[in-house]
Design an enzyme around this catalytic site. Structure first.
Site, PDB file in Angstrom:
ATOM      1  N   ASP A 121      68.667 -19.560 117.472  1.00 41.90           N
ATOM      2  CA  ASP A 121      67.173 -19.746 117.608  1.00 41.90           C
ATOM      3  C   ASP A 121      66.993 -21.007 116.989  1.00 41.90           C
ATOM      4  O   ASP A 121      67.044 -21.075 115.773  1.00 41.90           O
ATOM      5  CB  ASP A 121      66.360 -18.631 117.441  1.00 41.90           C
ATOM      6  CG  ASP A 121      65.143 -18.645 118.012  1.00 41.90           C
ATOM      7  OD1 ASP A 121      65.044 -19.455 118.805  1.00 41.90           O
ATOM      8  OD2 ASP A 121      64.267 -17.929 117.699  1.00 41.90           O
ATOM      9  N   HIS A 128      54.384 -25.747 116.115  1.00 45.18           N
ATOM     10  CA  HIS A 128      54.396 -24.219 115.541  1.00 45.18           C
ATOM     11  C   HIS A 128      55.021 -24.664 113.835  1.00 45.18           C
ATOM     12  O   HIS A 128      54.423 -23.919 112.939  1.00 45.18           O
ATOM     13  CB  HIS A 128      55.447 -23.524 116.222  1.00 45.18           C
ATOM     14  CG  HIS A 128      56.005 -22.200 115.524  1.00 45.18           C
ATOM     15  ND1 HIS A 128      55.212 -21.118 115.598  1.00 45.18           N
ATOM     16  CD2 HIS A 128      56.958 -22.023 114.977  1.00 45.18           C
ATOM     17  CE1 HIS A 128      55.996 -20.260 114.942  1.00 45.18           C
ATOM     18  NE2 HIS A 128      56.921 -20.541 114.756  1.00 45.18           N
ATOM     19  N   GLU A 193      56.692 -14.691 119.790  1.00 44.66           N
ATOM     20  CA  GLU A 193      56.825 -15.841 119.931  1.00 44.66           C
ATOM     21  C   GLU A 193      57.345 -16.536 121.233  1.00 44.66           C
ATOM     22  O   GLU A 193      58.308 -15.918 121.956  1.00 44.66           O
ATOM     23  CB  GLU A 193      57.780 -16.476 118.915  1.00 44.66           C
ATOM     24  CG  GLU A 193      57.209 -16.157 117.384  1.00 44.66           C
ATOM     25  CD  GLU A 193      58.124 -16.839 116.308  1.00 44.66           C
ATOM     26  OE1 GLU A 193      59.440 -17.328 116.746  1.00 44.66           O
ATOM     27  OE2 GLU A 193      57.850 -16.845 114.913  1.00 44.66           O
ATOM     28  N   ARG A 231      55.931  -9.777 111.040  1.00 39.50           N
ATOM     29  CA  ARG A 231      55.577 -10.832 109.979  1.00 39.50           C
ATOM     30  C   ARG A 231      55.637 -10.341 108.644  1.00 39.50           C
ATOM     31  O   ARG A 231      56.096 -11.126 107.693  1.00 39.50           O
ATOM     32  CB  ARG A 231      54.194 -11.399 110.116  1.00 39.50           C
ATOM     33  CG  ARG A 231      54.123 -12.013 111.613  1.00 39.50           C
ATOM     34  CD  ARG A 231      55.000 -13.235 111.909  1.00 39.50           C
ATOM     35  NE  ARG A 231      54.692 -13.949 113.090  1.00 39.50           N
ATOM     36  CZ  ARG A 231      55.543 -14.798 113.529  1.00 39.50           C
ATOM     37  NH1 ARG A 231      56.662 -15.123 112.785  1.00 39.50           N
ATOM     38  NH2 ARG A 231      55.373 -15.141 114.857  1.00 39.50           N
ATOM     39  N   GLN A 234      59.208 -10.229 107.548  1.00 39.21           N
ATOM     40  CA  GLN A 234      59.755 -11.357 107.310  1.00 39.21           C
ATOM     41  C   GLN A 234      59.380 -11.988 106.123  1.00 39.21           C
ATOM     42  O   GLN A 234      60.312 -12.440 105.355  1.00 39.21           O
ATOM     43  CB  GLN A 234      59.253 -12.018 108.551  1.00 39.21           C
ATOM     44  CG  GLN A 234      59.811 -13.616 108.716  1.00 39.21           C
ATOM     45  CD  GLN A 234      59.442 -14.373 110.042  1.00 39.21           C
ATOM     46  OE1 GLN A 234      58.684 -13.637 110.891  1.00 39.21           O
ATOM     47  NE2 GLN A 234      59.938 -15.646 110.308  1.00 39.21           N
ATOM     48  N   THR A 251      64.707  -9.160 121.333  1.00 43.78           N
ATOM     49  CA  THR A 251      64.370 -10.441 121.920  1.00 43.78           C
ATOM     50  C   THR A 251      64.155 -10.290 123.532  1.00 43.78           C
ATOM     51  O   THR A 251      65.148  -9.467 123.876  1.00 43.78           O
ATOM     52  CB  THR A 251      65.398 -11.218 121.407  1.00 43.78           C
ATOM     53  OG1 THR A 251      65.297 -11.479 120.045  1.00 43.78           O
ATOM     54  CG2 THR A 251      64.883 -12.641 122.198  1.00 43.78           C
ATOM     55  N   GLU A 363      49.735 -18.070 114.499  1.00 38.85           N
ATOM     56  CA  GLU A 363      49.200 -19.246 114.454  1.00 38.85           C
ATOM     57  C   GLU A 363      47.639 -18.940 114.796  1.00 38.85           C
ATOM     58  O   GLU A 363      46.874 -19.374 114.355  1.00 38.85           O
ATOM     59  CB  GLU A 363      49.802 -20.108 115.364  1.00 38.85           C
ATOM     60  CG  GLU A 363      51.084 -20.624 114.628  1.00 38.85           C
ATOM     61  CD  GLU A 363      51.973 -21.158 115.954  1.00 38.85           C
ATOM     62  OE1 GLU A 363      52.054 -22.485 116.246  1.00 38.85           O
ATOM     63  OE2 GLU A 363      52.826 -20.120 116.479  1.00 38.85           O
TER      64      GLU A 363
END
Lengths: 418, 418
Positions: A121, A128, A193, A231, A234, A251, A363
């Site tokens: 990826d 972004h 995403e 998030r 992460q 995914t 975002e």
């Protein structure tokens, strides 16, 4: 190479393929795998209108080995595209043979379009990278390597699922900055995403890099890709080796590989701002400058359990990427790393330059600080159980037939108890 | 579970298996794949002394599908081990059938022991993490998450090669701190990393974490793993998503999977310093505390083109890891990520606590600043073309038969021209 398979005047005897709103007109012809029941093996098909053409039943292939089909070179791919286009046109002499090989999409299950050996990826969406970087480093959001290196990382292949597969909210270690220690819990900051996935065709032997002049020969086509992200997991886990469990729970990709041949009329120049460094020679070629970019519109849609129809959250374009897909393929192999048929390269999140063009909730909500107001009065910072995220993509250009990618959708299931 | 297959008094009618120096006595019985010529398919075998037993020829298995063998549960694995042990013992009634299925190792090629779907690499060697962290952050080498999260990242599966495969020096972007911009060149800081690889047995369904009490049921066994690394590529590329091309050019593993059953007598308690945080509940169990560690001695050997025999560079022990292998399996799946038979989990570099126990040249040479003096008068900071790196591992314990892992070797070839 634009040939008569792109002629917008062509129509098909599969009448639904002539509907102006279809993603799968005669000019598209994307490849995927389908089956009639869950105990049957996958079969290779091509989408046309609201049907799928069974390629073996139509006499166009001998085996159901998608990797072997992907491994064929560009000239074999183009010959197959031509045979499909001719057989599905109005007036085709093959109509009766092809018609017997047609199945309504509504009657089949769609699987992963191919077996995926390795998934990597990238992080080629500069808007972004800038927006995410700003959340952590307001003064210098982009790291010094960003404009030189197509940044990427290895992803998890086992948990790639086809569109429609429900997504279980993952658990993991969470430690807010103010907490003295972490604990195990379901993620509270579940995100999507918006990405495009590059499906590799022939690939290269270990130790033999793919020069940029040949990179596109190794690209079979593209799928939509949702790089689901937790998030909070992460933020706590990602130093110093990058994202891991925050991504590997799932995914989602769309079921149809839209070929590079189908996208030929939608190529665009690749340019960088004059003030930016130019790509190093191994990432540069006249063809890449003239035609390296792809003009593909991308969208994210959300349907909450309270909505009857999904609402569009944003729109961007694959041209918003800082690197071309050929550059990603060449960079991935410059160290000799081998790509195999069916390997998948994600582009990274494709956000546009505007604040309302973020390709993730991270975002669009400024890291969860600015809730998004939905049209039915609801708000969202991150995804809630029952929410469905749908990615869409299509190409439109004056004087050409619109082609689309179908949907890449997933609905959030509640976490398991921990 | 220690049973009569571990009895040190047992000897084999394969006389080379009774040699005290062999890695493959009757008490080991590791699994791998071999073939007589490069145009033949791989066959499943078990190493015994200086021979390989062809399992199908001996009537012990029906198919050459290693994934199916790995997917069997622990009780089937133990039954197969017992049948092998009994058939290869002195006095076995099966001797003639087994003898007809024996091939000298010198006459076969050894491949990867299984097809590897996904490869992830952990960072569980705390002495390595501390030494590497010190090079960048002398005052706080370990990041705050290290003692809570088994840090790991996804690796590249396509470029995993069996022991003996030559390793081409990779090219990539290099940018020393003082240079104004990067350039493409062959790595000048090529390194190895001493690791153990966990080979997954049955695995789990997507969305179904493996609790720590069941983690060992999903471990088929272990191989040696050399995580070749290009330190200059790594330094420039790794922020913010972790190592990528600095690792993906090649990973070497040893050809024999030493099973968890063979290692049963070499289990050890797992303890942490009292001042350290204890593992979160999902990473803790009484069994893991009492028996979670493995007492396996690990060594790195180097042979330069000027040497007639290799020289040992260091020695460490798998007990030097901060996390147990069961903890790594459970952590990898806590978010629902699915493991499949044959998936590989690297432990991370296993360095010991001493300065001379670094599992990489980066550590042994303090980042290349303190060249290593070899016994023949040569020096090394990083690897030179023609150097051969050999990893070895073995278990010794009073009153038990020594068992070994064989070799994990690779020789550096010059870079291609760029």
């Amino acid at each position: 190479m634009i040939d008569d398979t792109h002629d917008p005047a062509l129509t098909s005897w599969v009448e639904s393929a002539n509907d102006p709103g279809t993603d799968f007109p005669l000019q598209n012809l994307p490849f995927g795998r389908f089956r009639g029941a869950s105990n049957e093996p996958w079969r290779i098909g091509v989408a046309i209108g609201d049907c799928v053409l069974d390629l073996a039943a139509a006499g166009l292939i001998d085996s159901q080995d998608m990797a072997a089909l992907l491994a064929q070179g560009a000239s074999r791919r183009r010959a197959l595209r031509r045979a499909l286009s001719q057989g599905l046109r109005h007036g085709s002499a093959e109509r009766s043979r092809f018609e017997a090989a047609l199945r309504p999409l509504a009657q089949v299950e769609l699987g992963l379009p191919c077996d995926i050996g390795d998934y990597s990826d990238f992080y080629a969406g500069i808007h972004h990278a800038t927006a995410v970087g700003k959340l952590m480093r307001p003064d210098h959001p982009l790291l010094p390597n960003y404009k030189w290196v197509p940044i990427g990382y290895h992803g998890r292949a086992s948990s790639i699922v086809p569109s429609g597969t429900p997504i279980r909210r993952p658990c993991g270690q969470i430690k807010p900055a103010e907490a003295p220690q972490p604990w195990l819990a379901a993620t509270r900051r579940l995100d999507y995403e918006l990405e495009m996935g590059i499906v590799i065709g022939p690939g290269n032997a270990l130790g033999e890099p793919i020069p940029i002049a040949q990179a596109e020969d190794h690209i079979f086509g593209f799928v939509l890709l949702n790089d689901w992200s937790a998030r909070d997991l992460q933020a706590w886990e990602y130093q110093p080796l990058g994202p891991f469990l925050a991504k590997s729970f799932a995914t989602t990709i769309s079921p149809w590989i839209v070929t590079l041949e189908a996208l030929a009329p939608f190529r665009a120049p690749y340019e960088r701002p004059a003030a930016d460094p130019q790509p190093l020679p191994y990432l540069d070629s006249p063809h890449n400058r003239a035609h390296g970019a792809l003009d593909i519109t991308l969208e994210v849609w959300l349907r909450t359990p309270a909505m009857r129809v999904p609402q569009r959250l944003m729109r961007s374009n694959l041209r918003d990427l800082y690197w071309t897909v050929a550059q990603l393929v060449t960079h991935q192999t410059v160290n000799g790393c081998n790509l195999r048929p069916g390997d998948l390269l994600g582009t990274g999140t494709v956000s546009g330059p505007g604040e309302d063009q973020g390709g993730s909730l991270l975002e669009l909500t400024a890291g969860g600080r600015r809730p998004l107001n939905l049209s039915n009065g609801e708000t969202r910072t991150f995804l809630q159980d029952g929410d469905t995220v749908i990615l869409r993509a299509y190409c439109v250009r004056e004087g050409l037939r619109r082609i689309g990618f179908g949907e890449c959708a997933g609905t959030i299931l509640p976490a398991r108890e921990v």
